[in-house]
Design a protein around this motif. Structure first.
Motif, PDB file in Angstrom:
ATOM      1  N   ASN A 226      -6.900  -0.643   9.928  1.00 25.82           N
ATOM      2  CA  ASN A 226      -6.345   0.507   9.209  1.00 25.82           C
ATOM      3  C   ASN A 226      -5.519   0.030   8.016  1.00 25.82           C
ATOM      4  OD1 ASN A 226      -3.974  -0.440  10.353  1.00 25.82           O
ATOM      5  ND2 ASN A 226      -4.021   1.028  12.030  1.00 25.82           N
ATOM      6  N   THR A 227      -4.842   0.974   7.361  1.00 26.27           N
ATOM      7  CA  THR A 227      -4.088   0.657   6.143  1.00 26.27           C
ATOM      8  C   THR A 227      -2.607   0.413   6.400  1.00 26.27           C
ATOM      9  OG1 THR A 227      -3.808   3.039   5.771  1.00 26.27           O
ATOM     10  CG2 THR A 227      -5.670   1.962   4.678  1.00 26.27           C
ATOM     11  N   ASP A 228      -2.234   0.191   7.675  1.00 27.02           N
ATOM     12  CA  ASP A 228      -0.825  -0.115   7.960  1.00 27.02           C
ATOM     13  C   ASP A 228      -0.456  -1.461   7.356  1.00 27.02           C
ATOM     14  OD1 ASP A 228      -0.536   2.249   9.319  1.00 27.02           O
ATOM     15  OD2 ASP A 228      -0.971   1.369  11.286  1.00 27.02           O
ATOM     16  N   SER A 229       0.815  -1.634   7.099  1.00 26.80           N
ATOM     17  CA  SER A 229       1.287  -2.867   6.463  1.00 26.80           C
ATOM     18  C   SER A 229       1.370  -4.036   7.434  1.00 26.80           C
ATOM     19  CB  SER A 229       2.664  -2.624   5.832  1.00 26.80           C
ATOM     20  OG  SER A 229       3.591  -2.190   6.820  1.00 26.80           O
TER      21      SER A 229
ATOM     22  N   ASP B 272     -17.656  -0.333   2.663  1.00 24.39           N
ATOM     23  CA  ASP B 272     -17.204   0.986   2.206  1.00 24.39           C
ATOM     24  C   ASP B 272     -15.916   0.895   1.402  1.00 24.39           C
ATOM     25  OD1 ASP B 272     -19.365   2.174   3.379  1.00 24.39           O
ATOM     26  OD2 ASP B 272     -18.304   2.757   5.219  1.00 24.39           O
ATOM     27  N   HIS B 273     -15.044  -0.053   1.754  1.00 22.26           N
ATOM     28  CA  HIS B 273     -13.764  -0.154   1.047  1.00 22.26           C
ATOM     29  C   HIS B 273     -13.821  -1.135  -0.119  1.00 22.26           C
ATOM     30  CE1 HIS B 273     -12.442   1.808   4.756  1.00 22.26           C
ATOM     31  NE2 HIS B 273     -11.351   2.194   4.079  1.00 22.26           N
ATOM     32  N   VAL B 274     -14.852  -1.977  -0.143  1.00 22.39           N
ATOM     33  CA  VAL B 274     -15.028  -2.861  -1.296  1.00 22.39           C
ATOM     34  C   VAL B 274     -15.691  -2.117  -2.457  1.00 22.39           C
ATOM     35  CG1 VAL B 274     -16.316  -4.883  -2.124  1.00 22.39           C
ATOM     36  CG2 VAL B 274     -15.028  -4.999   0.020  1.00 22.39           C
TER      37      VAL B 274
ATOM     38  N   ALA C   9     -12.213  11.189  -2.259  1.00 24.23           N
ATOM     39  CA  ALA C   9     -10.881  11.682  -1.899  1.00 24.23           C
ATOM     40  C   ALA C   9     -10.115  10.645  -1.088  1.00 24.23           C
ATOM     41  CB  ALA C   9     -11.020  12.985  -1.105  1.00 24.23           C
ATOM     42  N   ARG C  10     -10.831   9.945  -0.224  1.00 23.72           N
ATOM     43  CA  ARG C  10     -10.162   8.920   0.588  1.00 23.72           C
ATOM     44  C   ARG C  10      -9.651   7.787  -0.285  1.00 23.72           C
ATOM     45  NH1 ARG C  10     -14.113   5.661   4.176  1.00 23.72           N
ATOM     46  NH2 ARG C  10     -14.415   4.761   2.096  1.00 23.72           N
ATOM     47  N   LYS C  11     -10.447   7.350  -1.250  1.00 26.63           N
ATOM     48  CA  LYS C  11     -10.055   6.238  -2.106  1.00 26.63           C
ATOM     49  C   LYS C  11      -8.938   6.627  -3.075  1.00 26.63           C
ATOM     50  CE  LYS C  11     -14.268   3.448  -2.257  1.00 26.63           C
ATOM     51  NZ  LYS C  11     -13.594   2.179  -1.983  1.00 26.63           N
ATOM     52  N   ASP C  12      -9.050   7.808  -3.631  1.00 28.20           N
ATOM     53  CA  ASP C  12      -8.122   8.187  -4.688  1.00 28.20           C
ATOM     54  C   ASP C  12      -6.818   8.789  -4.171  1.00 28.20           C
ATOM     55  OD1 ASP C  12     -10.006   7.288  -6.426  1.00 28.20           O
ATOM     56  OD2 ASP C  12     -10.831   9.279  -6.879  1.00 28.20           O
ATOM     57  N   TYR C  13      -6.830   9.283  -2.958  1.00 30.69           N
ATOM     58  CA  TYR C  13      -5.631   9.980  -2.481  1.00 30.69           C
ATOM     59  C   TYR C  13      -5.090   9.420  -1.159  1.00 30.69           C
ATOM     60  CZ  TYR C  13      -7.128  13.352  -5.996  1.00 30.69           C
ATOM     61  OH  TYR C  13      -7.511  13.944  -7.166  1.00 30.69           O
TER      62      TYR C  13
END
Length: 367
Positions: free
Chosen positions: A42-45, A78-80, A91-95
């Protein structure tokens, strides 16, 4: 309502993201292994933690490892990708993930490296390695040329170098079999060392709890699982935990048995001491203080020395003395009375005869 309002006020961005992820998993209906992989990437730090990685690896008993590897690669691509396929991805990438996309990419590489180093030899390792070799171009072209467009901390170049370094490590593992073998051996040694340290600390804590008569263990996990060392298979960890719990139970049983035996021995010792005290005679009770006090005044010779039954009142000694005196010859030196006449002589002989008769009768009565 007050409690609900306080909870709403204390909600942070992390809580909101977790709620959104949970709703997304329920709507899309991801598989359990996919949910674990998404949670580890996930995107957690922070993360992925050893607990997250262990949860990913334990799914190998439900699904093949190549499916897990393919889904990790899909999430990585997908995230690259810079051009989203649809409105949802845009929307997921930009927001949603704006400024945190690089974290998902780096975490996916960490998961792939973890699978290469920790799966079992043989078929499991071949599944992971063959899948990565098949999609090697994604790593060598897409990931190696990835550029971080935006980062929340502003260190885009630092994150790019970290991603390229991790990607080079994965490529070397799948290309060089000898290097992969050395790295797997080194990783196994590190895991063994961590496991031994954990068991040692766990044993010391259990010994302390036993001395305080309490052996309770709690594992801090939101789903009831222990946070396992990195790279240790879940099945092996479960066997180890069951073995440790069995040792704890045996030590508690031994301790209870020792305490019980000590208490029983103490009670038996007290009972034996009490019986000995009751059976031991009292020397003072054996002494007859009235033995020397004869109220009757008689001794062993009382009956023998008593008066004669005829009422004479003479003892045996007196009788013997009397006999000796009577039978003793007369002393010639004793002068005779010149005045004694014939009548006196008759009177004297008569008296002597009577004395001998009395003595004879007395002696007869004694016999």
């Amino acid at each position: 309502m007050d409690s609900l309002s306080k909870k709403i006020q204390n909600l942070g961005i992390h809580d909101i993201r977790n709620a959104a992820r949970f709703a997304q998993n329920m709507i899309v209906q991801y598989e359990p292994y996919q949910i674990d992989i998404r949670r580890a990437t996930n995107t957690d730090s922070w993360g992925p933690t050893p607990k997250h990685l262990a949860k990913v690896l334990r799914n190998r008993y439900q699904v093949p490892l190549y499916l897990m590897t393919e889904y990790t690669l899909k999430r990585l691509v997908d995230h690259v990708a810079t051009r989203p396929k649809n409105l949802y991805e845009k929307a997921r990438k930009d927001y949603v993930n704006y400024g945190s996309e690089w974290r998902v990419v780096l975490k996916c590489l960490v998961v792939l490296e973890f699978l290469l180093l920790n799966v079992a030899d043989g078929d499991e390792l071949n599944q992971v390695r063959s899948c990565l070799v098949t999609h090697k171009h994604l790593l060598s072209r897409e990931v190696m040329g990835y550029r971080v467009g935006m980062s929340n901390d502003g260190k885009m170049e630092v994150h790019e170098r970290g991603i390229r370094k991790k990607c080079e490590q994965v490529l070397q593992l799948i290309e060089d079999s000898q290097y992969l073998k050395r790295e797997r051996q080194r990783n196994a040694r590190n895991n063994l060392k961590m496991r031994q340290q954990g068991e040692s600390s766990l044993y010391n804590a259990n010994a302390l709890d036993s001395s305080e008569s309490s052996a309770t263990d709690t594992f801090d996990d939101d789903e009831g699982d222990e946070e396992l060392p990195e790279g240790v298979p879940q099945q092996q960890q479960q066997r180890r935990r069951s073995h440790i719990e069995e040792q704890r139970r045996q030590r508690r049983e031994i301790l209870r048995e020792r305490i019980k035996n000590t208490e029983l021995e103490r009670k038996k010792q007290q009972e034996r001491s009490k019986e000995q005290e009751e059976q031991e005679p009292d020397l003072l009770d054996m002494i007859d203080f009235n033995a020397g006090n004869n109220d009757s005044g008689d001794d062993d010779f009382g009956d023998f020395q008593g008066g004669d039954p005829t009422g004479a009142g003479l003892s045996l000694g007196d009788t013997i003395d009397l006999i000796d005196w009577i039978t003793a010859p007369s002393d010639p030196s004793t002068p005779k009375s010149s005045t004694d006449g014939p009548a006196d002589k008759k009177e004297s002989s008569k008296k002597d005869k009577d004395a001998f008769a009395d003595l004879f009768s007395f002696s007869k009565s004694l016999i």
